[in-house]
Design an enzyme around this catalytic site. Structure first.
Site, short mmCIF file in Angstrom:
data_model
loop_
_atom_site.label_atom_id
_atom_site.label_comp_id
_atom_site.label_asym_id
_atom_site.label_seq_id
_atom_site.Cartn_x
_atom_site.Cartn_y
_atom_site.Cartn_z
N ASP A 1 4.74 0.41 12.21
CA ASP A 1 3.39 -0.23 11.44
C ASP A 1 3.21 -1.52 11.88
OD1 ASP A 1 2.64 2.11 10.44
OD2 ASP A 1 3.32 1.63 8.39
N CYS B 1 -3.88 12.97 13.19
CA CYS B 1 -4.58 11.94 12.80
C CYS B 1 -4.60 11.19 14.44
CB CYS B 1 -4.35 11.16 11.60
SG CYS B 1 -2.89 9.96 11.93
N LYS C 1 0.78 -1.28 -0.17
CA LYS C 1 -0.04 0.04 -0.19
C LYS C 1 0.77 1.35 -0.12
CE LYS C 1 -1.31 1.86 3.94
NZ LYS C 1 -1.58 3.29 4.40
N ASN C 2 1.78 1.42 0.82
CA ASN C 2 2.66 2.58 0.92
C ASN C 2 3.56 2.78 -0.14
OD1 ASN C 2 1.00 3.32 3.22
ND2 ASN C 2 2.50 2.45 4.74
N ARG D 1 -8.56 -0.02 4.29
CA ARG D 1 -7.56 0.95 4.03
C ARG D 1 -6.27 0.19 3.54
NH1 ARG D 1 -7.21 6.59 6.75
NH2 ARG D 1 -5.89 6.73 5.09
N ARG E 1 1.45 14.65 13.53
CA ARG E 1 1.99 14.32 12.07
C ARG E 1 1.88 15.80 11.11
NH1 ARG E 1 -0.51 8.92 9.67
NH2 ARG E 1 1.25 9.11 8.38
N PRO E 2 3.02 16.45 11.69
CA PRO E 2 3.23 17.81 11.03
C PRO E 2 3.55 17.70 9.41
CG PRO E 2 4.87 17.45 12.55
CD PRO E 2 4.01 16.48 12.98
N VAL E 3 3.77 18.54 8.65
CA VAL E 3 4.31 18.56 7.50
C VAL E 3 5.55 19.44 7.19
CG1 VAL E 3 2.43 17.26 6.36
CG2 VAL E 3 2.56 19.61 6.50
N ASP E 4 5.98 19.94 8.24
CA ASP E 4 6.92 21.16 8.33
C ASP E 4 8.22 20.54 7.38
OD1 ASP E 4 7.24 19.12 10.52
OD2 ASP E 4 8.90 20.18 11.28
N LEU E 5 8.56 19.39 7.45
CA LEU E 5 9.77 18.78 6.74
C LEU E 5 9.41 19.04 5.12
CD1 LEU E 5 10.84 15.97 9.05
CD2 LEU E 5 11.65 18.52 9.01
N ARG F 1 -3.92 11.01 4.31
CA ARG F 1 -2.90 12.02 4.46
C ARG F 1 -1.79 12.31 3.31
NH1 ARG F 1 -1.82 13.95 9.20
NH2 ARG F 1 0.29 14.26 8.47
C1 EPZ Z 1 4.67 6.68 6.66
O1 EPZ Z 1 4.04 7.80 7.09
C2 EPZ Z 1 3.66 5.74 6.29
N1 EPZ Z 1 2.64 6.01 5.68
C3 EPZ Z 1 3.02 5.11 7.74
O2 EPZ Z 1 2.27 4.30 7.67
C4 EPZ Z 1 4.25 4.83 8.69
O3 EPZ Z 1 3.93 4.52 10.07
C5 EPZ Z 1 5.25 5.82 8.54
O4 EPZ Z 1 5.80 6.28 7.44
C6 EPZ Z 1 6.51 5.59 9.24
O5 EPZ Z 1 7.28 4.31 8.79
C7 EPZ Z 1 2.52 6.00 4.26
O6 EPZ Z 1 3.58 5.69 3.64
C8 EPZ Z 1 1.50 6.49 3.44
P1 EPZ Z 1 6.79 9.91 8.53
P2 EPZ Z 1 4.73 9.40 6.96
O7 EPZ Z 1 6.95 11.15 7.77
O8 EPZ Z 1 5.48 9.26 5.72
C9 EPZ Z 1 7.62 13.31 11.86
C10 EPZ Z 1 0.07 3.19 7.82
O9 EPZ Z 1 -0.51 2.70 8.67
N2 EPZ Z 1 7.45 14.18 10.91
O10 EPZ Z 1 8.18 8.89 8.30
O11 EPZ Z 1 3.57 10.22 7.16
C11 EPZ Z 1 5.92 12.39 12.21
O12 EPZ Z 1 5.19 13.27 12.88
C12 EPZ Z 1 0.64 4.34 7.81
O13 EPZ Z 1 0.20 2.57 6.66
C13 EPZ Z 1 7.47 15.55 11.36
O14 EPZ Z 1 7.77 16.03 12.36
O15 EPZ Z 1 5.62 9.22 8.40
C14 EPZ Z 1 6.40 11.00 12.67
O16 EPZ Z 1 6.85 11.35 14.07
C15 EPZ Z 1 0.53 4.98 9.24
N3 EPZ Z 1 7.44 16.49 10.28
C16 EPZ Z 1 8.15 10.90 12.21
O17 EPZ Z 1 8.33 12.25 11.59
C17 EPZ Z 1 7.19 16.08 9.16
O18 EPZ Z 1 7.05 17.04 8.07
C18 EPZ Z 1 8.00 10.02 11.03
O19 EPZ Z 1 6.93 10.18 10.13
C19 EPZ Z 1 6.77 14.75 8.57
C20 EPZ Z 1 7.19 13.83 9.78
#
Ligand code: EPZ
Length: 423
Positions: free
Chosen positions: A310, A120, A22-23, A402, A125-129, A96
Site C-alpha cells: 500500500d 479489482c 482505514k484498514n 475512500r 484477489r480471490p477469496v479461496d482462503l 471488497r
Molecule cells: C488488505 O487486503 C488490505 N485491504 C489491502 O489494502 C492491502 O494491500 C493488503 O491487505 C495487503 O497488505 C484491507 O485491509 C481492506 P490479502 P486483502 O488477502 O486482505 C491473495 C488498500 O488500498 N489471496 O493479504 O484483500 C491476494 O490475491 C487495500 O487499502 C488469495 O490468493 O489482501 C493477494 O495476492 C488495497 N486468496 C495476497 O493473497 C485469498 O483468499 C494478499 O492479499 C485471499 C488473498
C-alpha cells in the site's frame, strides 16, 4: 466527478495529525456484528469506505451512529439482532472488505448469503482462503449465481487452519468466525500486520480469547458470547507513510502526530537509506529533507514486517526524482503498477516488466492531467504533483476519498498548494 489540483514546488512545513487506520476501522466495525451489545470505536477515520460499510451493517440490522466524542470522531455500533444475513452484490462490489461480514453472520445466525466480491484494479484477489477457513470451521459453502450461500446450523467448531500464503483478509475472517466457535482454533501461516493485532485487541476487549496475534501462529479459544466494548482504532500507518513520502518529495519538515514508528520500520529504513531525515518520537515522527537530491534505493513489497504494497505507488513517485536507478518489485498483487504510465505522463522514466518496475530518476517532473486508478496509486500521483513544476490535476478523486481523510486540508495546512475542483 471531483478532481484535485496541485501546484508543485512548495515545501511542506507543519504538523499532520494521523487519523485512525482505514484498514483496521472497517474490520472493527464488522466485529460489532458479533455481539448484541454496543461497540464504541474511537479515533475513527471518516472515509467513504467507513460510510459504505456503515450502510451495509445497517441493512444487516446494526444501528450505526457517527458522533463527535471527547477525543474526536467516534462510531457507536449495536446489532441487537441480525435482521438480514444477506450482503448484496452492489454493496460488496463497492468495497471488497464487506465480504468479511460472512463469518460473523454465520457465527451469529448459522447462515448467510454474501456476494463474491470479484476482481479489482490491482489484481484478481480471490477469496479461496477465506472460504477454506470457514469450511475448516464447519461451514457448508455453495456458490450460485455469484453468491456464497453458507450454512452452519449447529454452529461453527474450532479447527486447525493452515494458510499457505499470508492473507490479511483471510486471517481476519478466520478470527471473526472462530471467536464464537465451539472449541479451540489453531491458525498457522497467519498474517502479522498491525491491523491483525488491532482486531485481536478489540475482540479481546469484547471478551474473546486470542493468543499470538501479530505472529504466524494464533490460538483462539471460542467463547459462547461476546460483550460490548470501547476501543480506540490504531493510527493509520499507510496514511503516515504517505505523508512521510510527501515531505520527502516536496522537501521541508513535517511532524506526523500519532504515527507509530514501530509499525513503519520497513519504510523508514528505506527513507533513511535514500537520504531522508527521520526522527522517531514517542508519539509520532519528524520527517525532513533539506535540499539534497535523494539516492535511488530498491524496494520489494511483502507481507508485514516487509515493505507494504500500500506504499509502493508513493515510493515509486519518490524514486522518480532520485539520483540513479531504483528497482521496485511488487510481490503481493499481480497488477499494481497502474500508476507507472500516469507518472510517465509527468516526465518520469519508468519501465515495467512483469512484477518489476525500473525507475530511472529524472531531474524534474512536470505537472500534467493524470487519472487515479486505485486509492494508493492516486495518492502517489498527488505526492508526485507536490514536487512537479506547474499544475497536476488528478481525476477520479473518489478513489482518494475512500482512504484519505481531509487530504487537501492536511497538506494545505503544511503549505502545499492543493485544492479540490468540484464538478
Ligand atoms: C488488505 O487486503 C488490505 N485491504 C489491502 O489494502 C492491502 O494491500 C493488503 O491487505 C495487503 O497488505 C484491507 O485491509 C481492506 P490479502 P486483502 O488477502 O486482505 C491473495 C488498500 O488500498 N489471496 O493479504 O484483500 C491476494 O490475491 C487495500 O487499502 C488469495 O490468493 O489482501 C493477494 O495476492 C488495497 N486468496 C495476497 O493473497 C485469498 O483468499 C494478499 O492479499 C485471499 C488473498
Amino acid at each position: 466527478m471531483d478532481r484535485i489540483a496541485i501546484t508543485g514546488g512548495a515545501p511542506l512545513h507543519g504538523d499532520i495529525a494521523i487519523s485512525g487506520a482505514k484498514n483496521s476501522a472497517i474490520k472493527l466495525m464488522v466485529a460489532s456484528l458479533l455481539t448484541d451489545e454496543p461497540l464504541r470505536l474511537t479515533q475513527m477515520p471518516r472515509l467513504a469506505d467507513t460510510r459504505f460499510l456503515g450502510a451495509l451493517l445497517r441493512r444487516l440490522g446494526a444501528e450505526v451512529e457517527e458522533r463527535e466524542g471527547p477525543s474526536g470522531p467516534e462510531t457507536l455500533l449495536q446489532t441487537r439482532e441480525i435482521v438480514s444475513a444477506f450482503a448484496p452484490y452492489e454493496l460488496v462490489r463497492q468495497m471488497r472488505a464487506s465480504f468479511n461480514v460472512l463469518g460473523p453472520l454465520l457465527a451469529r445466525t448459522g447462515h448467510a448469503k454474501v456476494s463474491l466480491p470479484g476482481g479489482c484494479e490491482i489484481g484478481a484477489r480471490p477469496v479461496d482462503l477465506h472460504l477454506a477457513a470457514l469450511r475448516a470451521l464447519g461451514a457448508h459453502i455453495d456458490l450460485h449465481e455469484g453468491y456464497i450461500y453458507a450454512q452452519a446450523p449447529r454452529g461453527l467448531k474450532g479447527a486447525r487452519i493452515a494458510f499457505p500464503i499470508s492473507s490479511v483478509g483471510a486471517t481476519e475472517h478466520a478470527m471473526l468466525a472462530a471467536v464464537l466457535a465451539e472449541g479451540v482454533t489453531d491458525i498457522t501461516g497467519a498474517a502479522c500486520e498491525p491491523e491483525i493485532v488491532d482486531l485481536a485487541a478489540c475482540l479481546a476487549a469484547m471478551g474473546a480469547q486470542i493468543e499470538g496475534a501479530g505472529t504466524e501462529h494464533m490460538t483462539i479459544r471460542g467463547v459462547s458470547r461476546l460483550a460490548g466494548a470501547e476501543y480506540a482504532v490504531a493510527p493509520d500507518r499507510i496514511e503516515a507513510g504517505t505523508y512521510a513520502m510527501a515531505a520527502a518529495m516536496a522537501g521541508g519538515e513535517v511532524r506526523l502526530t500519532g504515527a507509530r514508528a514501530g509499525d513503519m520500520e520497513a519504510l523508514l529504513a528505506k527513507l533513511e537509506e535514500a537520504g531522508v531525515g527521520v526522527e522517531r518520537l514517542n508519539d509520532g515522527l519528524i520527517i525532513r529533507r533539506n535540499g539534497a537530491r535523494l539516492a535511488a534505493v530498491d524496494i520489494e513489497t511483502s507481507p508485514f514486517p516487509g515493505f507494504p504494497t500500500d506504499l509502493q505507488a508513493q515510493f515509486m513517485a519518490l524514486m522518480s526524482l532520485a539520483e540513479g536507478e531504483s528497482v521496485v518489485r511488487e510481490t503481493v498483487f499481480e497488477n499494481r503498477f497502474m500508476h507507472a504510465p500516469e507518472l510517465r505522463r509527468m516526465g518520469a522514466d519508468i519501465s515495467v516488466s512483469g512484477r518489476e518496475a525500473r525507475v530511472r530518476g529524472v531531474e524534474r517532473l512536470e505537472g500534467a492531467p493524470v487519472m487515479a486508478t486505485d486509492l494508493r496509486a492516486s495518492v502517489g500521483l498527488v505526492i508526485a504533483g507536490l514536487a512537479a513544476r506547474g499544475e497536476t490535476v488528478v481525476d477520479r478523486v473518489y478513489h482518494l476519498d475512500r482512504g484519505f481523510e481531509r487530504l487537501e486540508e492536511k497538506l494545505s495546512a503544511c503549505g502545499a498548494k492543493v485544492r479540490r475542483l468540484k464538478d
